[in-house]
Structures are given as C-alpha cells and as structure tokens.
Motif scaffolding. Structure first.
Motif, PDB file in Angstrom:
ATOM      1  N   ASN A  93       0.825  -1.199   0.000  1.00 49.99           N
ATOM      2  CA  ASN A  93       0.000   0.000   0.000  1.00 49.99           C
ATOM      3  C   ASN A  93       0.866   1.259   0.000  1.00 49.99           C
ATOM      4  OD1 ASN A  93      -2.418   1.423   0.060  1.00 49.99           O
ATOM      5  ND2 ASN A  93      -2.525   1.395   2.292  1.00 49.99           N
ATOM      6  N   LYS A  94       1.945   1.272   0.787  1.00 53.33           N
ATOM      7  CA  LYS A  94       2.842   2.433   0.833  1.00 53.33           C
ATOM      8  C   LYS A  94       3.516   2.667  -0.519  1.00 53.33           C
ATOM      9  CE  LYS A  94       3.777   2.273   5.748  1.00 53.33           C
ATOM     10  NZ  LYS A  94       4.724   1.974   6.813  1.00 53.33           N
ATOM     11  N   GLU A  95       3.983   1.570  -1.147  1.00 54.73           N
ATOM     12  CA  GLU A  95       4.604   1.692  -2.459  1.00 54.73           C
ATOM     13  C   GLU A  95       3.604   2.228  -3.483  1.00 54.73           C
ATOM     14  OE1 GLU A  95       6.245  -2.065  -3.662  1.00 54.73           O
ATOM     15  OE2 GLU A  95       7.240  -2.349  -1.732  1.00 54.73           O
ATOM     16  N   THR A  96       2.396   1.720  -3.421  1.00 55.03           N
ATOM     17  CA  THR A  96       1.352   2.148  -4.346  1.00 55.03           C
ATOM     18  C   THR A  96       1.026   3.621  -4.147  1.00 55.03           C
ATOM     19  OG1 THR A  96       0.417  -0.082  -4.305  1.00 55.03           O
ATOM     20  CG2 THR A  96      -0.992   1.666  -5.144  1.00 55.03           C
ATOM     21  N   LEU A  97       0.911   4.049  -2.890  1.00 49.89           N
ATOM     22  CA  LEU A  97       0.603   5.456  -2.619  1.00 49.89           C
ATOM     23  C   LEU A  97       1.693   6.387  -3.136  1.00 49.89           C
ATOM     24  CD1 LEU A  97      -1.018   5.359   0.924  1.00 49.89           C
ATOM     25  CD2 LEU A  97      -2.095   6.023  -1.224  1.00 49.89           C
ATOM     26  N   LYS A  98       2.949   5.974  -3.037  1.00 43.25           N
ATOM     27  CA  LYS A  98       4.036   6.797  -3.579  1.00 43.25           C
ATOM     28  C   LYS A  98       3.868   6.986  -5.085  1.00 43.25           C
ATOM     29  CE  LYS A  98       7.563   5.640  -0.172  1.00 43.25           C
ATOM     30  NZ  LYS A  98       8.827   4.932   0.072  1.00 43.25           N
ATOM     31  N   GLU A  99       3.569   5.903  -5.772  1.00 45.02           N
ATOM     32  CA  GLU A  99       3.390   5.995  -7.220  1.00 45.02           C
ATOM     33  C   GLU A  99       2.146   6.813  -7.588  1.00 45.02           C
ATOM     34  OE1 GLU A  99       3.731   2.328  -9.355  1.00 45.02           O
ATOM     35  OE2 GLU A  99       5.509   1.713  -8.222  1.00 45.02           O
ATOM     36  N   ILE A 100       1.082   6.663  -6.821  1.00 48.85           N
ATOM     37  CA  ILE A 100      -0.143   7.418  -7.088  1.00 48.85           C
ATOM     38  C   ILE A 100       0.076   8.904  -6.838  1.00 48.85           C
ATOM     39  CG2 ILE A 100      -2.488   7.823  -6.217  1.00 48.85           C
ATOM     40  CD1 ILE A 100      -2.731   4.769  -5.939  1.00 48.85           C
ATOM     41  N   GLU A 101       0.801   9.229  -5.762  1.00 53.97           N
ATOM     42  CA  GLU A 101       1.107  10.635  -5.489  1.00 53.97           C
ATOM     43  C   GLU A 101       1.946  11.234  -6.612  1.00 53.97           C
ATOM     44  OE1 GLU A 101       2.895  10.761  -1.626  1.00 53.97           O
ATOM     45  OE2 GLU A 101       0.983  10.459  -0.603  1.00 53.97           O
ATOM     46  N   ALA A 102       2.878  10.457  -7.140  1.00 55.56           N
ATOM     47  CA  ALA A 102       3.699  10.947  -8.250  1.00 55.56           C
ATOM     48  C   ALA A 102       2.821  11.229  -9.476  1.00 55.56           C
ATOM     49  CB  ALA A 102       4.770   9.925  -8.600  1.00 55.56           C
ATOM     50  N   ILE A 103       1.884  10.368  -9.745  1.00 58.72           N
ATOM     51  CA  ILE A 103       0.967  10.559 -10.872  1.00 58.72           C
ATOM     52  C   ILE A 103       0.092  11.775 -10.625  1.00 58.72           C
ATOM     53  CG2 ILE A 103      -1.008   9.584 -12.095  1.00 58.72           C
ATOM     54  CD1 ILE A 103       0.281   6.809 -11.673  1.00 58.72           C
ATOM     55  N   ALA A 104      -0.414  11.920  -9.393  1.00 61.97           N
ATOM     56  CA  ALA A 104      -1.300  13.039  -9.078  1.00 61.97           C
ATOM     57  C   ALA A 104      -0.585  14.377  -9.151  1.00 61.97           C
ATOM     58  CB  ALA A 104      -1.887  12.839  -7.686  1.00 61.97           C
TER      59      ALA A 104
END
Length: 110
Positions: A93-104
């Motif tokens: 979940n933490k790894e995914t959130l980092k990638e999602i924040e980068a996209i956002a």
C-alpha cells in the motif's frame, strides 16, 4: 485530478496488485467463515439429535463447543487478516501510494 490521471492510477501495476491481493484475501476469509457458519446452521436444522447428544458423557452437548468454535474461528480469522494486512498489504500500500502521489502531482508540475 483529471480522467487521464485516474486511468493511469487504475492501470498502475502496483495498484492492480494491491487491489487483487486485498480482494483475494477478503473473499477467501469470507468464504471460510461463511462455509463454517452455514455448515453449523445446516447442522442445527437437519441434525439436532447430534447437537443435543453429550460431548463427554456429561451435560455438555456438541452444540456448545461447536458454537464456541465458530466464535473463536472468527477471532482467529480477524487475526489472520490483521497479520497479513500488516506484513504484506501495508508495505504494498505504501509503495502504491508513492506511485499514485507521483501521478497526481505530475499535472501540477506541467
């Protein structure tokens, strides 16, 4: 967040893996609990003499340990979910959130 960012998030391999693992875990644990509970209800409905029979030759019937077993199983399954969520799903979940924040944040940088 625009539609292209949302689509990139939904197509992100980490996001898809996280959703897949959470879904698989929750459905597996749900199926186990449902199978045991429905089995107990069918036993109550169709084999009352067995549940009313003595467990140890005394006054304790089979229904009492089986009913308590279902309650204990629910706590065990909660513990299993917590253990797996903390040790497997949270890091993902933490790894995914980092990638999602980068996209956002990409849109704001443009």
């Amino acid at each position: 967040m625009d539609d292209s960012q949302v689509q990139r998030i939904l197509n992100n391999p980490k996001f898809q893996e996280m959703v897949s693992k959470k879904r698989r875990l929750s459905w597996t644990l749900t199926a186990i609990m449902l199978f045991v509970y429905v089995g107990f209800m069918l036993l109550v409905g169709y084999n009352k003499p067995f549940l009313a029979s003595s467990f140890s030759g005394g006054i304790t019937t089979w229904g009492i340990p089986l009913g308590l077993g279902i309650i204990v199983l629910s706590f065990i399954l909660c513990g299993v979910y917590s253990y797996i969520a903390n040790n497997t799903l949270d890091p993902l979940n933490k790894e995914t959130l980092k990638e999602i924040e980068a996209i956002a944040h990409e849109k704001g940088a443009n």
